[in-house]
Design an enzyme around this catalytic site. Structure first.
Site, PDB file in Angstrom:
ATOM      1  N   VAL A  36      43.429   1.852  41.120  1.00 11.48           N
ATOM      2  CA  VAL A  36      44.826   1.623  41.496  1.00 11.48           C
ATOM      3  C   VAL A  36      44.974   1.830  42.998  1.00 11.48           C
ATOM      4  CG1 VAL A  36      47.211   2.396  41.124  1.00 11.48           C
ATOM      5  CG2 VAL A  36      45.553   2.526  39.250  1.00 11.48           C
ATOM      6  N   CYS A  37      45.666   0.892  43.654  1.00 19.79           N
ATOM      7  CA  CYS A  37      46.011   1.053  45.071  1.00 19.79           C
ATOM      8  C   CYS A  37      47.511   0.795  45.214  1.00 19.79           C
ATOM      9  CB  CYS A  37      45.159   0.126  45.957  1.00 19.79           C
ATOM     10  SG  CYS A  37      45.485  -1.626  45.702  1.00 19.79           S
ATOM     11  N   TYR A  38      47.947   0.375  46.377  1.00 19.75           N
ATOM     12  CA  TYR A  38      49.377   0.127  46.590  1.00 19.75           C
ATOM     13  C   TYR A  38      49.855  -1.144  45.892  1.00 19.75           C
ATOM     14  CZ  TYR A  38      49.008   3.646  50.237  1.00 19.75           C
ATOM     15  OH  TYR A  38      48.777   4.807  50.927  1.00 19.75           O
TER      16      TYR A  38
END
Length: 104
Positions: free
Chosen positions: A64-66
């Site tokens: 998960v990132c932005y």
């Protein structure tokens, strides 16, 4: 084998079903501290070696990132480390939080 894309709905279903999955959040520490998907761990350059050493290659890993961009590079790297089931969360934490405002 390369990483796969994972949508918010599928991840939600997996978590509701109690599937065993490692959620790794690669956002900056402050963003992670201000909110993340329940059960996820923060992964950065200082913690990645320990994660790789202590996580089974068969364990599904969701990155998960932005917004779902940086996670693709990280997922490709984890795939290269021998993890068999690596996913990049499409839309990232921003999209997750839009769908699940109280789980983040």
């Amino acid at each position: 084998m390369a990483f796969k894309h994972l949508d918010i709905k599928t991840l939600s279903t997996w978590l509701e079903e109690g599937r065993s999955v490692s959620l790794v959040d690669i956002r900056d520490p402050l963003s992670f501290a201000n909110g993340h998907i329940a059960g996820s761990c923060h992964l950065d350059n200082t913690s990645v070696a320990e994660f790789v050493d202590n996580t089974s290659a068969e364990q599904p890993v969701v990155v998960v990132c932005y917004h779902g961009n940086s996670s693709q590079q990280a997922a490709a790297w984890l795939d290269g480390q021998g993890f068999e089931h690596v996913y990049s969360l499409d839309g990232g934490f921003t999209a997750w939080q839009a769908v699940h405002p109280d789980n983040g």
